[in-house]
Write an enzyme that holds these catalytic residues in place. Structure first.
Site, short mmCIF file in Angstrom:
data_model
loop_
_atom_site.label_atom_id
_atom_site.label_comp_id
_atom_site.label_asym_id
_atom_site.label_seq_id
_atom_site.Cartn_x
_atom_site.Cartn_y
_atom_site.Cartn_z
N THR A 1 1.30 -1.45 -9.36
CA THR A 1 1.45 -0.72 -8.28
C THR A 1 2.96 -0.13 -8.35
O THR A 1 3.91 -0.71 -8.94
CB THR A 1 1.53 -1.59 -7.00
N ASP A 2 3.45 1.02 -7.52
CA ASP A 2 4.58 1.56 -7.44
C ASP A 2 5.52 0.55 -6.68
O ASP A 2 6.71 0.57 -6.65
CB ASP A 2 4.67 2.82 -6.98
N GLU A 3 4.77 -0.49 -5.89
CA GLU A 3 5.91 -1.26 -4.96
C GLU A 3 6.79 -1.97 -5.95
O GLU A 3 7.79 -2.61 -5.40
CB GLU A 3 4.94 -2.18 -4.12
N TYR B 1 4.02 -9.92 -2.42
CA TYR B 1 3.19 -9.09 -3.15
C TYR B 1 3.56 -8.49 -4.20
O TYR B 1 2.98 -8.70 -5.63
CB TYR B 1 2.31 -8.28 -2.10
N LYS C 1 3.13 -8.91 -8.46
CA LYS C 1 2.71 -7.85 -9.31
C LYS C 1 3.62 -7.80 -10.53
O LYS C 1 3.19 -7.51 -11.71
CB LYS C 1 2.23 -6.76 -8.45
N LYS D 1 -6.20 -2.16 5.52
CA LYS D 1 -5.11 -1.34 5.01
C LYS D 1 -5.20 -0.06 6.19
O LYS D 1 -5.97 0.43 6.75
CB LYS D 1 -5.76 -0.85 3.73
N ARG E 1 7.42 -4.06 9.89
CA ARG E 1 6.95 -5.19 9.06
C ARG E 1 8.41 -5.87 8.24
O ARG E 1 9.41 -5.05 8.13
CB ARG E 1 6.23 -4.74 7.92
N GLY F 1 11.09 -6.66 5.94
CA GLY F 1 11.46 -5.85 4.57
C GLY F 1 10.69 -4.89 4.31
O GLY F 1 10.47 -4.47 3.05
P1 NAD Z 1 -8.90 -5.58 -2.98
O1 NAD Z 1 -7.96 -6.52 -2.18
O2 NAD Z 1 -9.59 -4.38 -2.28
O3 NAD Z 1 -9.77 -6.10 -4.05
C1 NAD Z 1 -9.20 -7.51 -4.58
C2 NAD Z 1 -10.61 -7.94 -5.46
O4 NAD Z 1 -10.06 -9.03 -6.32
C3 NAD Z 1 -11.37 -8.51 -4.42
O5 NAD Z 1 -12.90 -8.19 -4.80
C4 NAD Z 1 -11.28 -9.99 -4.44
O6 NAD Z 1 -12.32 -10.87 -4.38
C5 NAD Z 1 -10.79 -10.23 -5.92
N1 NAD Z 1 -10.15 -11.45 -6.22
C6 NAD Z 1 -9.00 -11.69 -5.57
N2 NAD Z 1 -8.73 -12.87 -6.08
C7 NAD Z 1 -9.29 -13.39 -7.38
C8 NAD Z 1 -9.39 -14.34 -8.15
N3 NAD Z 1 -8.65 -15.32 -8.19
N4 NAD Z 1 -10.26 -14.08 -9.13
C9 NAD Z 1 -11.14 -13.22 -9.35
N5 NAD Z 1 -11.38 -12.11 -8.33
C10 NAD Z 1 -10.37 -12.02 -7.36
O7 NAD Z 1 -7.76 -4.89 -3.80
P2 NAD Z 1 -7.63 -3.21 -4.22
O8 NAD Z 1 -6.94 -2.46 -3.13
O9 NAD Z 1 -9.06 -2.74 -4.83
O10 NAD Z 1 -6.56 -3.24 -5.47
C11 NAD Z 1 -7.14 -3.68 -6.63
C12 NAD Z 1 -5.66 -3.59 -7.69
O11 NAD Z 1 -4.93 -2.46 -7.53
C13 NAD Z 1 -4.79 -4.85 -7.22
O12 NAD Z 1 -4.41 -5.50 -8.54
C14 NAD Z 1 -3.67 -4.14 -6.59
O13 NAD Z 1 -2.37 -4.72 -6.85
C15 NAD Z 1 -3.52 -2.78 -7.33
N6 NAD Z 1 -3.04 -1.65 -6.49
C16 NAD Z 1 -3.69 -1.33 -5.35
C17 NAD Z 1 -3.34 -0.19 -4.61
C18 NAD Z 1 -3.99 0.07 -3.29
O14 NAD Z 1 -3.55 1.16 -2.66
N7 NAD Z 1 -5.14 -0.67 -2.89
C19 NAD Z 1 -2.06 0.42 -4.96
C20 NAD Z 1 -1.51 0.03 -6.04
C21 NAD Z 1 -2.06 -1.17 -6.80
#
Ligand code: NAD
Length: 364
Positions: free
Chosen positions: A135-137, A160, A164, A199, A300, A302
């Protein structure tokens, strides 16, 4: 034949990516490994489950034995690690699971992949890729100017983003130390179909449709870059197909917006799609526009002020750029949520009531 192991594929981006991969390559096989936490749901995969090229393994990426078995069963060419706890507010409420899944889980994925990769015949080993989704975070917060580049030092501010960042460092180390063909991508905020209603975009959209308040953190002027999830999937496929092992690519949507502007864009799209006077929830309150539901709430702890991505490397080196403008992406997203109200109800039922989370932090 390309075999993919997609962790977290029952969540938002992972499920979109699984769908994208199966359509993109008619010979691709996709195995999703997912723990099905509150954020992962079988309903999200309903259209994929009958596909003979698709398989679901329910399990935890932090379970070394299970990960080893999943790799043995799937024999992937590409491993894409999406699985994570992904909500900043929840990481303030309870950081432990963020470290377990995001750091330890990523470690188990890397470690098992390294052993699996070492046993592959040379031609397959050369083509193997491990893509860590970041993530960019992790880069921290920007002032009014400047962009995150791939070389920007990490300065995560929430549990979070810190978890990451930990995973990203491990991924980098597995390339530098063991030569595992690791790539990583750091993307901005995604939006689109199947995003969990906690979200900002789906929360705003669903609250608005139900005539509930639209909470805006602080002054609403925090800035994020917004990336349509379909564009993101295309970027990930491009990185897997043509990216260079050991490299990191920033992925952004060229759509910097304040949170207030995001909420206003959603309200405007809803005014068009379901005018307030046709919506009994708004009519009952005598409201004529969705934007009348906006309320400012405590910020929020921080809260990073601004994220913005320089995505010129992926454009220059791999030829990818986002296709969707923000307004167009929001219109498509609104359309999807209007057609999928049952999905929205079922994925929240008994798990989440759109209550405010993550107010327990804050500097003294
Ligand atoms: P999400 O929360 O919608 O989905 C996460 C999935 O991971 C879920 O299906 C959950 O059941 C599964 N999961 C959680 N813990 C687990 C574990 N221990 N073992 C197996 N499965 C597990 O998340 P998302 O928004 O789809 O994000 C996906 C990835 O992209 C993440 O790594 C997140 O950090 C990254 N990301 C997301 C965004 C965003 O805007 N959504 C932005 C930047 C990066």
């Amino acid at each position: 034949m390309t075999s993919l192991l997609v962790t977290g594929g029952a969540g938002f981006i992972g499920s979109n990516f699984a769908r994208y991969a199966l359509a993109k390559n008619p010979r691709a096989r996709v195995t999703v490994l997912d723990k099905l936490t509150y954020a992962g749901n079988l309903l999200t995969l309903r259209d994929l489950l009958p596909n003979p090229r698709f398989k679901l393994i329910r399990g935890d990426i932090a379970d070394a034995g299970l990960v080893r078995k999943a790799l043995g069963a799937c024999r992937p060419d590409w491993v894409v690690n999406f699985a994570a706890e992904s909500h900043v507010d929840r990481s303030i409420e309870g950081p432990r699971v963020f470290v377990t899944t995001n750091v330890l889980g990523a470690f188990e994925m890397l470690e098992a992949s390294r052993r699996y990769w070492a046993g592959l015949p040379p031609a397959r080993a050369r083509g193997f890729r491990f893509l860590q989704i970041s993530t960019d975070e992790v880069y921290g917060s920007l002032g009014p100017k400047g962009l995150f580049r791939e070389e920007t030092p990490y300065a995560p501010n929430s549990p979070y983003s810190a978890s990451k960042a930990g995973a990203d460092h491990l991924a980098r180390a597995y390339f530098e130390t063991f030569g595992l063909p690791v790539l990583s991508t750091n993307c901005s905020n995604n939006y689109g179909p199947y995003q969990y209603p906690e979200k900002l975009i789906p929360l705003t959209l669903l609250n608005a449709l139900e005539g509930k308040p639209l909470p805006i953190y602080g002054d609403g002027l925090s800035v994020r870059d917004w990336l349509y999830v379909g564009d993101h999937c295309e970027a990930l496929w491009t990185v897997l197909s043509r990216g260079k092992a050991g490299e990191k690519y920033n992925v952004g949507g060229n759509s910097e917006k304040t949170n207030l502007a995001v909420v206003d864009t959603i309200c405007a799209a809803l005014d068009e799609a379901v005018p307030a006077w046709e919506n009994p929830a708004l009519r009952a309150k005598g409201l004529r526009r969705y934007s009348q539901l906006k309320v400012f709430v405590k910020d929020r702890p921080g809260h990073d002020r601004r994220y913005a991505i320089d995505a010129s490397k992926i454009k220059r080196e791999l030829g990818w750029k986002p296709r969707h403008g923000f307004k167009e992406g929001i219109r498509e997203t609104v359309r999807w949520y209007l057609l999928n109200r049952i999905w929205c109800q079922k994925v929240q039922a008994g798990k989440y009531g759109r209550q405010r989370l993550g107010l327990t932090g804050g500097k003294k």
